[in-house]
Enzyme design. Structure first.
Site, PDB file in Angstrom:
ATOM      1  N   ASP A   1     -40.893  30.655 -30.432  1.00 47.83           N
ATOM      2  CA  ASP A   1     -42.420  31.152 -30.632  1.00 47.83           C
ATOM      3  C   ASP A   1     -42.951  31.088 -29.053  1.00 47.83           C
ATOM      4  OD1 ASP A   1     -41.863  33.058 -32.712  1.00 47.83           O
ATOM      5  OD2 ASP A   1     -42.983  32.652 -34.508  1.00 47.83           O
ATOM      6  N   GLY A   2     -43.166  29.406 -29.139  1.00 44.13           N
ATOM      7  CA  GLY A   2     -43.566  28.931 -28.387  1.00 44.13           C
ATOM      8  C   GLY A   2     -42.824  28.920 -27.268  1.00 44.13           C
TER       9      GLY A   2
END
Length: 257
Positions: free
Chosen positions: A46-47
């Site tokens: 996600d990052g």
């Protein structure tokens, strides 16, 4: 679909799994530069997906994430086969970031965008004292807390969730405002605000109780005021598989015990 729109740029978070996926997929589907591609396929967690969205903000490029990271809440399942068809059938969601304008103790004004959240937190052992104003009207005269944030729907499953804030559907016209370890007033878990709201945080006793602020990964130290609003112009486009859409994941998460 135009030739440019059908070209893929595969980008990797740099982990071994992500790099292996990039090598496999680029050999199978070809590799365009990010500048020349219509679709950017982000391989990681996600990052890294949020980093890719920031880098392609307001370019018109669509970002399709495949999970080669740890949690991957925002990511689609990784599969090497059928990628062209999956992307053609994908559901597009438009994300609008937050605009943060922070004024430091030295009088410097710093602006930054946040796809996830704008967060404030205490810099020392003492709790922060923060006044909160929404659309020019004071809503909380003095909040004693470790910190406070404003989260977008895209960021509602990140830091916001760990602060017990609500998970928001991606198309909800809302922002979440949860405090982190609220001491006084003792009641209340935060607020839901219109995405059109303009929120101002004033730091009380800033020399005694210094506070830092961050728009995602852009950190500003020793702030005195922070103003936050949804950007009226900046956008990013995220693609989801129809059977694994953001709203479906939100519902599943809310009913998970």
């Amino acid at each position: 679909m135009s030739k440019t729109a059908s070209r893929f740029a595969f980008v990797s978070s740099g982990t071994a799994d992500a790099n292996a996926a990039l090598e496999s997929l680029s050999a199978r589907y070809g590799q365009a530069s990010v500048e020349d591609a219509g679709i950017v396929v982000a391989l990681g967690g996600d990052g890294f997906l949020l980093q890719t969205l920031r880098e392609t903000m307001s370019t018109g490029k669509r970002v399709y994430g495949m999970n080669r990271g740890t949690i991957g809440f925002l990511m689609n399942e990784y599969r090497a086969s059928g990628l062209t068809g999956r992307i053609a059938a994908a559901v597009a969601e438009t994300i609008r970031p937050l605009e943060m304008q922070a004024v430091t103790a030295e009088g410097e004004t710093i602006s930054a965008l946040a796809i996830n959240e704008v967060a404030l937190w205490r810099q020392s052992y003492q709790t922060a004292k923060i006044r909160i104003t929404v659309d020019g009207q004071e809503r909380l005269e003095e909040l004693h807390c470790d910190g406070v944030m404003i989260a977008t729907p895209a960021g509602s499953t990140a830091y916001n969730l760990s602060a017990h804030g609500p998970i928001l559907p991606l198309d909800a016209p809302l922002l979440a405002l949860p405090p982190a370890r609220r001491l006084r007033p003792p009641r209340g878990g935060g607020a839901l605000l219109s995405n059109k709201a303009i929120v101002r945080f004033d730091i009380l006793e800033p020399e005694k109780r210094p506070v830092n602020a961050a728009a995602d990964h852009t950190e500003v130290k020793a702030v005195t005021t922070v103003t936050v609003r949804e950007s009226p112009t900046a956008t990013a486009t995220l693609l989801f598989d129809p059977n694994h859409s953001w709203n479906e994941r939100i519902l599943a998460e809310q009913f998970r015990y």
